[in-house]
Scaffold this active site. Structure first.
Site, mmCIF file in Angstrom:
data_model
loop_
_atom_site.group_PDB
_atom_site.id
_atom_site.type_symbol
_atom_site.label_atom_id
_atom_site.label_comp_id
_atom_site.label_asym_id
_atom_site.label_seq_id
_atom_site.Cartn_x
_atom_site.Cartn_y
_atom_site.Cartn_z
ATOM 1 C CG HIS A 72 -37.345 10.071 -57.546
ATOM 2 N ND1 HIS A 72 -36.449 10.809 -58.276
ATOM 3 C CD2 HIS A 72 -38.185 10.986 -56.997
ATOM 4 C CE1 HIS A 72 -36.722 12.102 -58.159
ATOM 5 N NE2 HIS A 72 -37.773 12.229 -57.396
ATOM 6 C CG ASN A 146 -35.398 16.470 -58.611
ATOM 7 O OD1 ASN A 146 -35.143 15.284 -58.396
ATOM 8 N ND2 ASN A 146 -36.570 17.010 -58.329
ATOM 9 C CG HIS A 337 -33.970 11.069 -43.922
ATOM 10 N ND1 HIS A 337 -35.029 11.917 -44.161
ATOM 11 C CD2 HIS A 337 -33.837 11.006 -42.574
ATOM 12 C CE1 HIS A 337 -35.511 12.348 -43.012
ATOM 13 N NE2 HIS A 337 -34.810 11.814 -42.045
ATOM 14 C CE1 TYR A 360 -37.925 13.436 -49.362
ATOM 15 C CE2 TYR A 360 -36.537 11.832 -50.454
ATOM 16 C CZ TYR A 360 -37.308 12.975 -50.499
ATOM 17 O OH TYR A 360 -37.475 13.636 -51.680
HETATM 18 FE FE1 HDD Z 1 -38.600 13.460 -53.109
HETATM 19 C C1 HDD Z 1 -37.648 10.233 -53.463
HETATM 20 C C2 HDD Z 1 -35.908 14.477 -55.011
HETATM 21 C C3 HDD Z 1 -39.742 16.688 -53.014
HETATM 22 C C4 HDD Z 1 -41.016 12.527 -50.960
HETATM 23 N N1 HDD Z 1 -37.089 12.543 -54.074
HETATM 24 C C5 HDD Z 1 -36.858 11.198 -54.079
HETATM 25 C C6 HDD Z 1 -35.671 10.919 -54.824
HETATM 26 C C7 HDD Z 1 -35.187 12.122 -55.258
HETATM 27 C C8 HDD Z 1 -36.076 13.137 -54.775
HETATM 28 C C9 HDD Z 1 -33.947 12.342 -56.091
HETATM 29 C C10 HDD Z 1 -35.101 9.544 -55.087
HETATM 30 C C11 HDD Z 1 -34.010 9.214 -54.125
HETATM 31 C C12 HDD Z 1 -33.436 7.865 -54.467
HETATM 32 O O1 HDD Z 1 -32.758 7.758 -55.497
HETATM 33 O O2 HDD Z 1 -33.683 6.932 -53.706
HETATM 34 N N2 HDD Z 1 -38.011 15.219 -53.922
HETATM 35 C C13 HDD Z 1 -36.823 15.445 -54.582
HETATM 36 C C14 HDD Z 1 -36.649 16.861 -54.757
HETATM 37 C C15 HDD Z 1 -37.726 17.492 -54.218
HETATM 38 C C16 HDD Z 1 -38.575 16.452 -53.672
HETATM 39 C C17 HDD Z 1 -35.440 17.496 -55.427
HETATM 40 C C18 HDD Z 1 -38.047 18.940 -54.111
HETATM 41 C C19 HDD Z 1 -37.151 19.867 -53.990
HETATM 42 N N3 HDD Z 1 -40.127 14.430 -52.200
HETATM 43 C C20 HDD Z 1 -40.411 15.770 -52.253
HETATM 44 C C21 HDD Z 1 -41.494 16.081 -51.354
HETATM 45 C C22 HDD Z 1 -41.851 14.900 -50.744
HETATM 46 C C23 HDD Z 1 -40.979 13.881 -51.300
HETATM 47 C C24 HDD Z 1 -42.082 17.463 -51.135
HETATM 48 C C25 HDD Z 1 -42.920 14.618 -49.715
HETATM 49 C C26 HDD Z 1 -43.449 15.508 -48.957
HETATM 50 N N4 HDD Z 1 -39.272 11.677 -52.419
HETATM 51 C C27 HDD Z 1 -40.248 11.543 -51.497
HETATM 52 C C28 HDD Z 1 -40.434 10.123 -51.036
HETATM 53 C C29 HDD Z 1 -39.317 9.379 -51.829
HETATM 54 C C30 HDD Z 1 -38.711 10.487 -52.653
HETATM 55 C C31 HDD Z 1 -41.813 9.610 -51.162
HETATM 56 C C32 HDD Z 1 -39.722 8.154 -52.615
HETATM 57 C C33 HDD Z 1 -38.739 7.089 -52.254
HETATM 58 C C34 HDD Z 1 -37.910 7.657 -51.247
HETATM 59 O O3 HDD Z 1 -38.325 8.916 -50.957
HETATM 60 O O4 HDD Z 1 -36.971 7.111 -50.710
HETATM 61 O O5 HDD Z 1 -40.251 10.007 -49.675
#
Ligand code: HDD
Length: 688
Positions: A72, A146, A337, A360
């Site tokens: 993202h 999402n 988060h 997060y």
């Molecule tokens: Fe995630 C970012 C949505 C599963 C780990 N995720 C992130 C963002 C969105 C989502 C919209 C961007 C937020 C922003 O604009 O800053 N992610 C989802 C959805 C998931 C999902 C809808 C499943 C239902 N994500 C998911 C899993 C993990 C992560 C299973 C880790 C185990 N996601 C992250 C992250 C991010 C992230 C690596 C990257 C940057 C951040 O968090 O702030 O932690």
């Protein structure tokens, strides 16, 4: 001079001797008279280390970048508010922001793509993030969702595997922001739980026309908790007021070149123009005792609850009405988060959600450089904050007093524990079991809902899905990977699997048994679409000799209903109207393309139409708009034959000919634009 508006800042303001806004200073407040030449002995001498302004300027610049989000990374954000329609949810949750009718809670929303780097194009085939931070009076609640209601995997321990597979391949960092490559599809074929989500990713949902025209989903099952501690399962839905509309694949690829900022520009411009994007929040509620009533597990994030089984109950509206002032400070530094919940909202044991609860916060620590990112303005709650947390990188709060521990008497016991119902308390849940690494049997069906999705699609949606699979797998070099995917698809629908196999040169698979015939109409974009011309962009093609009254007739009819008409000619400036008056040109056709518009209109005026007919760019514009299913109109006989020359039959759906001065003409064109696209046309024009 910048200052962050903290109370210290305000206190010091009175002492600012240098506070002349507009005079360049160093970070220490020293006024600067030259920022173009380094200090040097003699005009041609070496630069001197003592030039503190030069060193400070370079050092700060060298440190401007922070790590982009691992997923993202590319996003666009905006501020706004949420307001519940009424207080009826108080039967299920004690969350105040959801239950006090008309009370506005400020929000920040960040939309994003998943796979690409920060500078990648907006219109790639991808999932879109839809993350909302509610600054409620009980603390921040983040709904990090999402635009698709399911996810690729069931357990968060597989997230690094999935992300490594979808990101550019490590040996050559190719392809950027694309799932069409071997490693993603290798993972997919070996991990059948991805099948349902891949159906969504291959559908038009992955190509939104606008962030303002896509749904959002919380994906997981969460809990509502009422004031008596009773829990109800809940799924969150956002529905866009403008309806759910998509681009077509051929178009998205061209937009990626013509305007890589297409979606962020659209959001920005809509808000600047006062066309505030709006969504309705809806919830699906499942009583605790019905947890096991479904043929899937509520804790499995690869499943939806069909809306026909549990209706979506509308509860409030989200309006985005302010663009950020600074993308880095706000959109880049915002930190979402899943663990940011408020009283009345709780998590479930969904193993994907549980992993997110760790990831997060962990990611913010590296991305924002320490534990004090909650003090960055965009992350600061509006609710009062009083903690014993101290120090750390980028601490901007000056904590007073000696007591930074609990319990204390030195600080008068402050801050005290909340002794009443305003505190956050977790839902009391009985958990008991052997310590194992094992997924529940109830997570094992990876195909039924993929079939449900497929069965629910209209003919044109199915064509687009087949075309998408063919494109993506066509980019996969290894034949065994293509075969593996097709084998999985045979469990979804045999026709789909055969159609994909034929397109990518692998042997069509055997029928993998009978698939069910159920469908969920709510999943289709073709069922009951919202028809609206508001904010739609119409290209008006003109040349010298154009009938100015034809231009005005259509422009007035459409802009009157909120659409945007832009006059395009082979050059900027103005053209001569048939009656001698000048007609202003908004843009040269050389700087745009049909893919940046929702519809195209050729006004009358024989000389103008003849001129356009000689212009390859104009003809291509019309042909391409038609091919992408858009509304096309031509006023008068000459324009009608120009459309025919461009391969646009006057009898086709969404094509309007006649005389622009007639109300039937403008009404028909308005209707055709409001329909968004006309995929019912001759199928050879539909990418399939
Ligand atoms: Fe995630 C970012 C949505 C599963 C780990 N995720 C992130 C963002 C969105 C989502 C919209 C961007 C937020 C922003 O604009 O800053 N992610 C989802 C959805 C998931 C999902 C809808 C499943 C239902 N994500 C998911 C899993 C993990 C992560 C299973 C880790 C185990 N996601 C992250 C992250 C991010 C992230 C690596 C990257 C940057 C951040 O968090 O702030 O932690």
């Amino acid at each position: 001079m910048t200052h962050d508006g903290t109370s210290k800042d305000r206190q010091l303001a009175g002492f600012r001797v240098n506070a002349a806004e507009g005079t360049l200073t160093t970070d220490q407040g020293i006024r600067v008279d030259d920022t173009d030449n380094t200090l040097r002995p003699g005009e041609r001498g070496p630069s001197l280390l003592q030039d503190f302004h030069f060193r400070e300027k370079l050092t700060h610049f060298d440190h401007e970048r922070i790590p982009e989000r691992v997923v993202h990374a590319r996003g666009a954000g905006a501020y706004g508010y949420f307001e519940p329609y009424d207080g009826s949810l108080s039967e299920y949750t004690k969350a105040r922001f959801l239950t006090i009718p008309g009370q506005r809670t400020p929000v920040f929303v960040r939309f994003s793509t998943v796979a690409g780097s920060r500078g990648s194009a907006d219109t790639v085939r991808d999932v879109r993030g839809f993350a909302t931070k509610f600054y409620t009076d009980q603390g921040n609640f983040d709904l990090v969702g999402n635009n698709m209601p399911v996810f690729f995997i069931q357990d968060g321990i597989k997230f690094p595997d999935f992300v490594h597979a979808v990101k550019p391949e490590p040996h050559n960092e190719i392809p950027q922001a694309s799932s069409a490559h071997d490693t993603l599809w290798d993972f997919v074929q070996l991990q059948p739980e991805t099948t349902h989500m891949m159906m969504w990713l291959m559908s038009d949902r992955a190509l939104p026309r606008s962030y303002r025209m896509m749904q959002g989903f919380g994906v997981h099952t969460f809990r509502f908790v009422d004031s008596a501690g009773r829990s109800t399962f809940v799924k969150f839905h956002w529905k866009p007021r403008l309806g759910v509309h998509s681009l077509v694949w051929d178009e998205t690829k061209k937009i990626a070149g013509q305007d890589p900022d297409f979606n962020r520009r659209d959001l920005w411009e809509a808000i600047e123009n006062g066309d505030f994007p709006e969504w309705e929040l809806g919830v699906q509620l499942v009583p605790e005792e019905d947890e096991h009533r479904f043929d899937f597990d509520l804790l499995d994030a690869t499943k939806i609850i069909p809306e026909e089984e549990v209706p979506v109950r509308p509860v409030g509206r989200l309006v985005l009405d302010r663009n950020p002032d600074n993308v880095f400070a706000e959109t880049e530094q915002v930190a979402f988060h899943l663990g940011n919940v408020v009283p009345g909202i709780d998590v479930t044991n969904d193993p994907l959600l549980q992993a997110r609860l760790f990831s997060y916060l962990d990611t913010q620590l590296i991305r924002l450089g320490g534990p004090n990112f909650t003090q960055i303005p965009v992350n600061r709650p509006v609710a009062e904050v009083a903690t014993h947390h101290r120090d750390g990188y980028h601490q901007t709060t000056i904590h007073k007093g000696q007591a930074s521990y609990h319990p204390n008497s030195v600080g008068g016991g402050c801050p005290a524990l909340a002794g009443d119902a305003s505190a956050y308390t977790f839902y009391t849940q009985q958990v008991d079991g052997p310590m194992i690494r094992k997924r529940a049997e109830s997570f094992n069906d990876h195909y039924s809902q993929a079939t449900l999705f497929w069965n629910s699609m209209s003919v044109w949606e199915k064509k687009h899905i087949i075309a998408a699979f063919r494109f993506e797998l066509g980019k996969v070099g290894r034949k065994h990977i293509r075969e593996g995917v097709v084998r999985n698809l045979a469990h979804v629908d045999h026709h789909l699997a055969v159609a994909v196999a034929e397109g990518v040169g692998v042997t069509p698979p055997e029928r993998a048994g009978e698939t069910h015939k159920r469908s969920s109409p709510a999943l289709s974009q073709a069922v009951d679409p919202v028809r609206d011309v508001a904010t739609r962009k119409i290209a008006v093609l003109v040349a010298d000799g154009v009938d100015a009254s034809d231009v005005t007739a259509v422009a007035e009819a459409l802009t009157g209903r909120g659409a945007v008409c832009e006059v395009l000619a082979s050059r900027d400036g103005s053209v001569r109207g048939a009656n001698g008056d000048r007609v202003e040109v908004d843009r040269s056709i050389k700087t745009v393309g049909s893919v940046l518009y929702d519809a195209v209109y050729v006004p009358g005026g024989d000389e103008s139409v003849e001129e356009l007919g000689k212009d390859g760019d104009a003809l291509h514009f019309v042909t391409e708009a038609y091919k992408h299913g858009k509304a096309v109109a031509g006023s008068g006989e000459a324009a009608r034959s120009l459309l025919e020359r461009a391969g646009v039959p006057a009898s086709a759906e969404g094509v309007v000919t006649g005389n622009a001065s007639a109300a039937e003409f403008t009404n028909a064109f308005t209707e055709a634009v409001a329909a968004h696209r006309h995929f019912g046309r001759d199928s050879e024009h539909v990418p399939a």
